[in-house]
Design a protein around this motif. Sequence first.
Motif, PDB file in Angstrom:
ATOM      1  N   VAL A 511       0.667  -1.168   0.093  1.00  0.00           N
ATOM      2  CA  VAL A 511       0.016   0.005   0.067  1.00  0.00           C
ATOM      3  C   VAL A 511       0.981   1.206  -0.071  1.00  0.00           C
ATOM      4  CG1 VAL A 511      -1.668   1.148   1.309  1.00  0.00           C
ATOM      5  CG2 VAL A 511      -1.935  -1.303   1.110  1.00  0.00           C
ATOM      6  N   ALA A 512       2.006   1.282   1.034  1.00  0.00           N
ATOM      7  CA  ALA A 512       2.770   2.340   0.905  1.00  0.00           C
ATOM      8  C   ALA A 512       3.510   2.681  -0.433  1.00  0.00           C
ATOM      9  CB  ALA A 512       3.482   2.234   2.251  1.00  0.00           C
ATOM     10  N   LEU A 513       3.916   1.754  -1.109  1.00  0.00           N
ATOM     11  CA  LEU A 513       4.655   1.706  -2.088  1.00  0.00           C
ATOM     12  C   LEU A 513       4.081   1.186  -3.416  1.00  0.00           C
ATOM     13  CD1 LEU A 513       7.849   0.304  -0.445  1.00  0.00           C
ATOM     14  CD2 LEU A 513       7.653   2.873  -1.057  1.00  0.00           C
ATOM     15  N   PRO A 514       3.068   1.818  -3.879  1.00  0.00           N
ATOM     16  CA  PRO A 514       2.130   1.229  -5.000  1.00  0.00           C
ATOM     17  C   PRO A 514       2.969   0.983  -6.298  1.00  0.00           C
ATOM     18  CG  PRO A 514       1.506   3.400  -4.590  1.00  0.00           C
ATOM     19  CD  PRO A 514       2.575   3.204  -3.488  1.00  0.00           C
ATOM     20  N   GLU A 515       4.040   2.104  -6.403  1.00  0.00           N
ATOM     21  CA  GLU A 515       4.692   1.671  -7.863  1.00  0.00           C
ATOM     22  C   GLU A 515       5.582   0.638  -7.808  1.00  0.00           C
ATOM     23  OE1 GLU A 515       5.363   3.614  -5.241  1.00  0.00           O
ATOM     24  OE2 GLU A 515       7.109   4.913  -5.319  1.00  0.00           O
ATOM     25  N   LEU A 516       5.677  -0.157  -6.639  1.00  0.00           N
ATOM     26  CA  LEU A 516       6.847  -1.395  -6.622  1.00  0.00           C
ATOM     27  C   LEU A 516       6.127  -2.539  -6.731  1.00  0.00           C
ATOM     28  CD1 LEU A 516       9.449   0.058  -3.929  1.00  0.00           C
ATOM     29  CD2 LEU A 516       9.270   0.581  -6.201  1.00  0.00           C
ATOM     30  N   ALA A 517       6.847  -3.602  -7.420  1.00  0.00           N
ATOM     31  CA  ALA A 517       6.654  -4.805  -7.228  1.00  0.00           C
ATOM     32  C   ALA A 517       7.084  -5.456  -5.946  1.00  0.00           C
ATOM     33  CB  ALA A 517       7.108  -5.598  -8.630  1.00  0.00           C
ATOM     34  N   VAL A 518       6.279  -5.794  -5.035  1.00  0.00           N
ATOM     35  CA  VAL A 518       6.640  -6.283  -3.720  1.00  0.00           C
ATOM     36  C   VAL A 518       6.487  -8.009  -3.859  1.00  0.00           C
ATOM     37  CG1 VAL A 518       6.411  -6.064  -1.077  1.00  0.00           C
ATOM     38  CG2 VAL A 518       5.734  -4.302  -2.700  1.00  0.00           C
ATOM     39  N   GLY A 519       7.327  -8.625  -3.187  1.00  0.00           N
ATOM     40  CA  GLY A 519       7.190 -10.032  -3.115  1.00  0.00           C
ATOM     41  C   GLY A 519       7.352 -10.445  -1.703  1.00  0.00           C
ATOM     42  N   LEU A 520       7.165 -11.689  -1.371  1.00  0.00           N
ATOM     43  CA  LEU A 520       7.043 -12.375  -0.016  1.00  0.00           C
ATOM     44  C   LEU A 520       7.695 -13.745   0.047  1.00  0.00           C
ATOM     45  CD1 LEU A 520       6.017 -12.312   2.987  1.00  0.00           C
ATOM     46  CD2 LEU A 520       4.221 -13.151   2.051  1.00  0.00           C
ATOM     47  N   VAL A 521       8.404 -13.868   0.822  1.00  0.00           N
ATOM     48  CA  VAL A 521       9.177 -15.347   1.020  1.00  0.00           C
ATOM     49  C   VAL A 521       9.050 -15.781   2.379  1.00  0.00           C
ATOM     50  CG1 VAL A 521      11.328 -14.509   0.637  1.00  0.00           C
ATOM     51  CG2 VAL A 521      10.750 -17.066   0.422  1.00  0.00           C
ATOM     52  N   HIS A 522       8.538 -16.584   2.623  1.00  0.00           N
ATOM     53  CA  HIS A 522       8.680 -17.220   4.161  1.00  0.00           C
ATOM     54  C   HIS A 522       8.628 -18.669   4.175  1.00  0.00           C
ATOM     55  CE1 HIS A 522       4.359 -18.203   4.275  1.00  0.00           C
ATOM     56  NE2 HIS A 522       4.030 -16.964   4.211  1.00  0.00           N
TER      57      HIS A 522
END
Length: 691
Positions: A511-522
């Motif tokens: 939400v804070a960085l809408p222009e970025l592609a954010v991934g998740l790994v856990h």
Amino acid sequence: MSDLSAPITALKGVGEALALKLGRLGIERVSDLLFHLPLRYQDRTRLTPIGLLRAGQEAVIEGEVTACDVVKGRRRSLLVRLRDASGILSLRFFHFSPAQQQQLRPGTTVRAFGEARAGATGLEIYHPEYRLSGSETPVDEYFTPIYPTTEGLNQPRLRALAQQALGLLDDAPEALPDVIPDTLLQRFQLPGLHASLHLLHQPPPDVNIEQLTFGQHPATRRLALEELLAHQLSLREVRLRIQADGAPTLPSGRSLQARFLAQLPFALTGAQRRVLEEISHDLSRPAPMLRLIQGDVGSGKTVVAAMAALSALAGNCQAAIMAPTEILAEQHYRSFKAWFEPLGIEVAWLAGKLKGKARLDAKAAIADGRARMVVGTHALFQDDVHFQCLGLAIIDEQHRFGVHQRLALREKGEAGGLTPHQLIMTATPIPRTLAMSAYADLDVSVIDELPPGRTPVKTVVVPDERRPEVVERIRLACSEGRQAYWVCTLIDESEVLQCQAAEVTRDELTVALPELAVGLVHGRMKSSEKAEVMTAFKAGELDLLVATTVIEVGVDVPNASLMIIENPERLGLSQLHQLRGRVGRGSTESFCVLLYHPPLSKSSRQRLAVMRETTDGFRIAEKDLEIRGPGEVLGTRQTGLAQMKIADLERDADLLERVTAMAQTLQGNPDITAVLVRRWLGEAAGRYGQV
Ligand code: ADP
Ligand code: MG
């Protein structure tokens, strides 16, 4: 007549029930009692004038009762005022009987032992041990030992047992041979074994009790020395046992190696070349190599592993590399495939999660030798995996594996009748003295140079109120084409919670960085999902990767130049160092933001300061050792070192060099080794032997 090697039940008064309790303390034979040493001592060898007593002090006092009354405070108690020529103090009993009150009437002389504390009436002793005394009542002849104990076993009982054991030792001293030569003892001014044991169980009144309490007494040091020696000898024994087997002699494989190097976009560093020389030398010999490579994160251990593997392949053997996590194993798999397939070498992959036909295929390729290079997790070393001819086993990030696995590896060579060479790689730098003890079974090589063109990571320590600024920093870095990690930590052991926290953070940052592609790994994602995300991040399709500490080990994305670690105060220094090592792998300047949650404890502040001040893994390891102690640094699973009875790697660090020298002298002597290992490692030594 019982002797020292007899089971504990041979002692007078020790039945099954007591033996069970003693067993909980690791005491099974009579001699074990001798090595069950006091934690501390009480001084009942002298009377302390009441006037000299301070709060917190344990002492024997003697005085005349001046008053004895039941008082009503928050709790009803019996208060006995006691006076000697130097002062006055109170004994206080919360549980008491009328008979006691009668017994302690004014005019009586009482001798009491206990800890003085500041109470309502001045100095008080709660529930002292006491007896009525006359002036000729003797004080104790020795300091009173306080032993580590267990429920239902009291100190007087343990003391009496220790006394019995000492008596047996005096009757038959030859039953407990002192194997450290006199000349050595004299050189280091240390007492003999029997004298040391006597002193520790029964310190005479003139002993330096401070020395004894802090483990500095020659008697303690003498036993610590012997214990350290026993541990080293047992590790060396493992080594000797492995090295007694034959190993394939491997050529250096220069032409294959040259073709490999020609593909790389860089030249090896001097340190990498030097370590490779050491490895080639080992591989060319007919005994199994047992070598540890220590190299800081990013020092380029994987390439060295690949070069070593090529030697094995050139010698018509297979090579295997085992990593501690699936993510890391997958990354190695991709690297080795990219490096080796162009050279016509088939690379196989095996992990716990590989199931069904794929698993059978992989195992078949490993067994019939089609797969020359094998990459995987510890699944590689399970019973149902057979190699055609395993020449070299490489274990990455070895602090998660132990001596047992090292021995188990031997069996993987069974087909060829030869034991594979072993190369172990760790990014956990261990101070030299510690390494000598912890890795007495290994030769150690150090890659002490980072590839050129790296700029050290700049580390800043920032409170989490400034999170919005940090988010802006990510925006800026990514707008310039760089990538970032955001690492979530949780003190909670629960992986579920960790992963949930990471998911929440991912959502917030999206939400804070809408222009970025954010991934998740856990850790709770399927390994295929993790691999997909990692691949996307590596390929630059993701700007920001939110992760739990699963990315700790080995993940390599050179374009990532910013790392945020949330709640770094919850992690140990070495773990922080490992994490931070994920950035600073390319040529742009990298940053690590330690986003802590105030307030910080003193030791947290210290640790974060160390991170800010240095990127040198060895210095960090030394600090870590100072702050957390060796058990934590080495990891308890790795060696038995953390479970030593008497020795303390930190306190006794100055003994380690002597111990190493002595171990070298003594290792050829199986009798001494056997006695010491049995004496100090007992069961554990048996376990090493069985693997
Ligand atoms: P680690 O020792 O932490 O396992 P890696 O083997 O993952 O380090 O290497 C880190 C990075 O450095 C990789 O991208 C690798 O390709 C690169 N690298 C290795 N050796 C060199 C070298 N001699 N010169 C430049 N880069 C190198
Ligand atoms: Mg690595």
